[in-house]
Design an enzyme around this catalytic site. Sequence first.
Site, PDB file in Angstrom:
ATOM      1  N   ALA A   1     -27.270   4.864 -31.495  1.00  0.00           N
ATOM      2  CA  ALA A   1     -27.590   3.485 -31.863  1.00  0.00           C
ATOM      3  C   ALA A   1     -28.170   2.805 -30.630  1.00  0.00           C
ATOM      4  O   ALA A   1     -27.965   3.262 -29.507  1.00  0.00           O
ATOM      5  CB  ALA A   1     -26.319   2.770 -32.314  1.00  0.00           C
TER       6      ALA A   1
ATOM      7  N   GLY B   1     -25.125   7.943 -33.139  1.00  0.00           N
ATOM      8  CA  GLY B   1     -25.727   7.682 -34.446  1.00  0.00           C
ATOM      9  C   GLY B   1     -26.829   8.663 -34.764  1.00  0.00           C
ATOM     10  O   GLY B   1     -27.080   8.984 -35.928  1.00  0.00           O
TER      11      GLY B   1
ATOM     12  N   GLU C   1     -25.174  11.537 -36.216  1.00  0.00           N
ATOM     13  CA  GLU C   1     -24.653  11.139 -37.529  1.00  0.00           C
ATOM     14  C   GLU C   1     -25.761  11.179 -38.582  1.00  0.00           C
ATOM     15  O   GLU C   1     -25.544  11.614 -39.709  1.00  0.00           O
ATOM     16  CB  GLU C   1     -24.004   9.753 -37.454  1.00  0.00           C
TER      17      GLU C   1
ATOM     18  N   GLU D   1     -19.580   8.300 -28.131  1.00  0.00           N
ATOM     19  CA  GLU D   1     -19.213   6.893 -28.290  1.00  0.00           C
ATOM     20  C   GLU D   1     -18.014   6.476 -27.444  1.00  0.00           C
ATOM     21  O   GLU D   1     -17.961   5.369 -26.926  1.00  0.00           O
ATOM     22  CB  GLU D   1     -18.932   6.569 -29.754  1.00  0.00           C
TER      23      GLU D   1
HETATM   24  N1  T1G Z   1     -29.558   2.596 -26.523  1.00  0.00           N
HETATM   25  C1  T1G Z   1     -30.437   1.899 -25.778  1.00  0.00           C
HETATM   26  N2  T1G Z   1     -30.983   2.345 -24.634  1.00  0.00           N
HETATM   27  C2  T1G Z   1     -30.616   3.572 -24.221  1.00  0.00           C
HETATM   28  C3  T1G Z   1     -29.700   4.380 -24.934  1.00  0.00           C
HETATM   29  C4  T1G Z   1     -29.173   3.841 -26.140  1.00  0.00           C
HETATM   30  N3  T1G Z   1     -28.333   4.526 -26.915  1.00  0.00           N
HETATM   31  N4  T1G Z   1     -29.548   5.541 -24.250  1.00  0.00           N
HETATM   32  C5  T1G Z   1     -30.332   5.466 -23.166  1.00  0.00           C
HETATM   33  N5  T1G Z   1     -30.974   4.295 -23.151  1.00  0.00           N
HETATM   34  C6  T1G Z   1     -31.956   3.865 -22.152  1.00  0.00           C
HETATM   35  C7  T1G Z   1     -31.368   3.772 -20.774  1.00  0.00           C
HETATM   36  O1  T1G Z   1     -30.765   2.485 -20.594  1.00  0.00           O
HETATM   37  C8  T1G Z   1     -32.592   3.960 -19.916  1.00  0.00           C
HETATM   38  O2  T1G Z   1     -33.292   2.733 -19.923  1.00  0.00           O
HETATM   39  C9  T1G Z   1     -33.453   4.923 -20.706  1.00  0.00           C
HETATM   40  O3  T1G Z   1     -32.952   4.873 -22.057  1.00  0.00           O
HETATM   41  C10 T1G Z   1     -33.353   6.337 -20.202  1.00  0.00           C
HETATM   42  O4  T1G Z   1     -31.964   6.633 -20.113  1.00  0.00           O
HETATM   43  C11 T1G Z   1     -23.340   4.242 -34.533  1.00  0.00           C
HETATM   44  C12 T1G Z   1     -22.130   3.381 -32.297  1.00  0.00           C
HETATM   45  C13 T1G Z   1     -29.805   9.951 -23.959  1.00  0.00           C
HETATM   46  C14 T1G Z   1     -28.685  11.611 -22.434  1.00  0.00           C
HETATM   47  O5  T1G Z   1     -24.086   6.910 -25.784  1.00  0.00           O
HETATM   48  O6  T1G Z   1     -26.456   9.535 -22.665  1.00  0.00           O
HETATM   49  O7  T1G Z   1     -24.649   5.633 -31.483  1.00  0.00           O
HETATM   50  O8  T1G Z   1     -32.856   1.966 -17.584  1.00  0.00           O
HETATM   51  O9  T1G Z   1     -32.020   7.289 -17.678  1.00  0.00           O
HETATM   52  O10 T1G Z   1     -31.031  10.670 -17.991  1.00  0.00           O
HETATM   53  O11 T1G Z   1     -21.799   5.940 -34.120  1.00  0.00           O
HETATM   54  O12 T1G Z   1     -29.479   8.029 -21.770  1.00  0.00           O
HETATM   55  O13 T1G Z   1     -34.873   3.349 -18.117  1.00  0.00           O
HETATM   56  O14 T1G Z   1     -34.688   0.965 -18.963  1.00  0.00           O
HETATM   57  O15 T1G Z   1     -30.005   7.817 -19.150  1.00  0.00           O
HETATM   58  O16 T1G Z   1     -32.781  11.352 -19.728  1.00  0.00           O
HETATM   59  C15 T1G Z   1     -24.311   6.658 -28.505  1.00  0.00           C
HETATM   60  C16 T1G Z   1     -26.352   7.159 -24.159  1.00  0.00           C
HETATM   61  C17 T1G Z   1     -24.582   5.195 -28.656  1.00  0.00           C
HETATM   62  C18 T1G Z   1     -26.201   7.926 -25.470  1.00  0.00           C
HETATM   63  C19 T1G Z   1     -30.788  10.448 -21.762  1.00  0.00           C
HETATM   64  N6  T1G Z   1     -25.307   7.259 -27.625  1.00  0.00           N
HETATM   65  N7  T1G Z   1     -27.512   7.641 -23.413  1.00  0.00           N
HETATM   66  O17 T1G Z   1     -30.500  10.603 -20.402  1.00  0.00           O
HETATM   67  O18 T1G Z   1     -32.216   9.003 -19.481  1.00  0.00           O
HETATM   68  S1  T1G Z   1     -23.364   4.388 -29.646  1.00  0.00           S
HETATM   69  C20 T1G Z   1     -25.103   7.313 -26.287  1.00  0.00           C
HETATM   70  C21 T1G Z   1     -27.431   8.804 -22.682  1.00  0.00           C
HETATM   71  C22 T1G Z   1     -23.653   5.032 -31.215  1.00  0.00           C
HETATM   72  C23 T1G Z   1     -22.940   5.325 -33.562  1.00  0.00           C
HETATM   73  C24 T1G Z   1     -22.562   4.803 -32.224  1.00  0.00           C
HETATM   74  C25 T1G Z   1     -28.656   9.175 -21.900  1.00  0.00           C
HETATM   75  C26 T1G Z   1     -29.483  10.296 -22.541  1.00  0.00           C
HETATM   76  P1  T1G Z   1     -33.968   2.208 -18.558  1.00  0.00           P
HETATM   77  P2  T1G Z   1     -31.478   7.681 -19.010  1.00  0.00           P
HETATM   78  P3  T1G Z   1     -31.656  10.475 -19.331  1.00  0.00           P
END
Ligand code: T1G
Length: 705
Positions: A62, A101, A104, A124
């Site tokens: 998400a 998500g 999911e 999450e």
């Molecule tokens: N939402 C918005 N921005 C995100 C993002 C996300 N989920 N994940 C990464 N970014 C942005 C990050 O801030 C950065 O921005 C850029 O992308 C590159 O990230 C409903 C509720 C995917 C493994 O927890 O683990 O889904 O600083 O440098 O090293 O059940 O990002 O460059 O402007 O980390 O290649 C669950 C979190 C959400 C994944 C990539 N998902 N992200 O790593 O790039 S909650 C996460 C990561 C959810 C559902 C629930 C990593 C990555 P900027 P990066 P990377």
Amino acid sequence: MAVVGFEKRGEVALILVDNPPVNAISRQVRAGIIDRIIQVQEDPQVKAVILGAIGRTFMAGADIKEFGQPPLEPGLPAVLQALDHTPKLMVAALFGSALGGGLELAQACHYRIALKGTKLGQPEVNLGLIPGAGGSQRLPRLVGLKKALEMIVSGRPISAEEALEAGLVDRLAEGDILEAAVAFAEQMVAEHAALRRTSMLDVDTSDIEAGFFDAYRQKTAARSRGLVAPELAIEAVEAVTSMNFSDGVTNERRLFMQALYSKESEALRHVFFAEHVVRRIPHLDPMIKPRRIDAVGVVGGGTMGGGISMAFANAGIPVTMLEVSDQAIEAAKQRMRANYQGAIKRGKLTEAEVEERLALIRGTTNYEDFGEADLIIEAVFEQMDLKKEIFRELDRVARPGAILATNTSYLDTNAIAAETNRPGDVLGLHFFSPANLMRLLEIVKAAKTHPEVLLTAVKLAKRISKIGVISAVCHGFIGNRMLEGYIREAGLLVLEGAEPQDVDQVIYDFGFAMGPFAVMDLAGLDIGYMLRRQFPAERFDANAYRLLDRLVEMGRKGQKTGAGVYKYEAGSRQPQIDPVSEGVLAEERKAAGFPQRRIGDEEILLRCLFPLVLEGAKILDENVAYRPGDIDVVWINGYGFPAYKGGPMYWADKVGVGKIEAAIEIFGETHGGRWWQAGRLLKYLSREGLGFEEYYRQKFPSIYE
Ligand code: T1G
């Protein structure tokens, strides 16, 4: 540009999310997927649908930026609903990081194909959340309850191969994932494969013995300490054994909302963004590009030099490590080999992989061998004259354009840079011990450091899996400068009547992994002892170190000598109260002449933590750190401040800067004013009723871009 593209290849339609950088599932993406599902449902030509993405990864979750804002329709559950009820065969084409998500969505498709190397997970909990779109109900139906529970409560992703074995993925692919997915879908259509709705699958609970979930709670209690999401996640998955799919999803949504609005999740989401913002160099000319770093030199193969060499070898970067003799090189190699044993025992690395990494580290006793290095890091002990001599040598042998870095924890990087003819190429890279494991790297910007060199360091930090935080030059940079007040107050508290184990317990209960005395025993009491003698005495409150100095002079340096503040049974790291140490403390209490009193936990906590806020505010006001979140990142990743409390500056905002400033004034009156002098910024924010984060975002928005 549509964020959800569409194309057809024969009878297969492709719904392709294109929302860089990680295809986060924003409102536009959610609405776009629903529109495309409706579109394909109405197209009789379409026999199968691929849910895929463009760019570097399948949907990675998400859009975290939406959390904490009013919900934007359609919500993710609506997309899952549409997927779950589509009459067309749906195949998810996974690559990169299919997380949260995103996974999911994939689970709601009928089949899944993944490129080798794909990571699949429900991370999450790392954000203080739980899966909020059916993951806690679908994942158990695909991989079984125990595997699903571990994935959701640990937040750890699994590989595509592991996912295939577990039943989360139906096929692995190489090369073009969309091509492979289309071929797979066509084959499934030709074979009249069933529309395998995950929500309709049964859950095998035959291997779930009575009391399994409570036993799991006990097993994971330690790592879940202070967090609410793990328990909510267990509850959501446990419901699979007693509720049907629809009720289970409703129950999950209830639990998800509890997690979403928890203070722990708000703090963890702050940390997530702070750890990304920290890489942004304010007002950097966009034309500036980083230098290539293909080969690194390290001066010194001791604890730090060896750890730093490993950090680069772990990232596949060859290292030339300089030591004084072949014996010293061999000893360094043995130490590094020993350090890798832990990873081998944990199954993280094989013996062969360790040897591959060690082979990247070449020992030498000759400075000339640094001639090809793009970056050379000095990692010898903290002695300014020695460092200056080394930098004069490095300046002589390093190629033009090579970056020269010092690993110093405290010393003046400007003075070191001045020993060279290339001050613009000099900066500090302050690693934290053990350097091969600790994520924090303080990037110390000297007065003349080129922005290009700074940018190179920021990019390099990420490449070696470190969190790089830029600090200007000052005594102790960000982390160690704040640490002084914390240690000082702990030392004074025990002179006034608190017991070291009480101070440690209060700090542990707050959320740190260890209290200050246990940490100093672990690191070695002699480190602080030697360091304090390098600086003018007036820098320190001598009373605060009476106990520690006495112990060091008795040869009690902490764990490494079997005793320090505490004693340690042979081979154990478990601190035990030691009457010898207690006796020394009693003598020092008498010598200091402090009136003895029982000190409450609240005073212990605030006396230890408020100095972090006081000094952190000065660090901001002096532009040593760019942003309050940068300081939070330092203390979470370098000193064990609990991430679910957001870091010292975030925590101060929650406590209330005005309250803290008032308490500091009182501590100044009762405990010695010299140390309890709030700086200009703290006083201003207190007067204005502002927090650090809101003030900085309002007043300096550009440093967050
Ligand atoms: N939402 C918005 N921005 C995100 C993002 C996300 N989920 N994940 C990464 N970014 C942005 C990050 O801030 C950065 O921005 C850029 O992308 C590159 O990230 C409903 C509720 C995917 C493994 O927890 O683990 O889904 O600083 O440098 O090293 O059940 O990002 O460059 O402007 O980390 O290649 C669950 C979190 C959400 C994944 C990539 N998902 N992200 O790593 O790039 S909650 C996460 C990561 C959810 C559902 C629930 C990593 C990555 P900027 P990066 P990377």
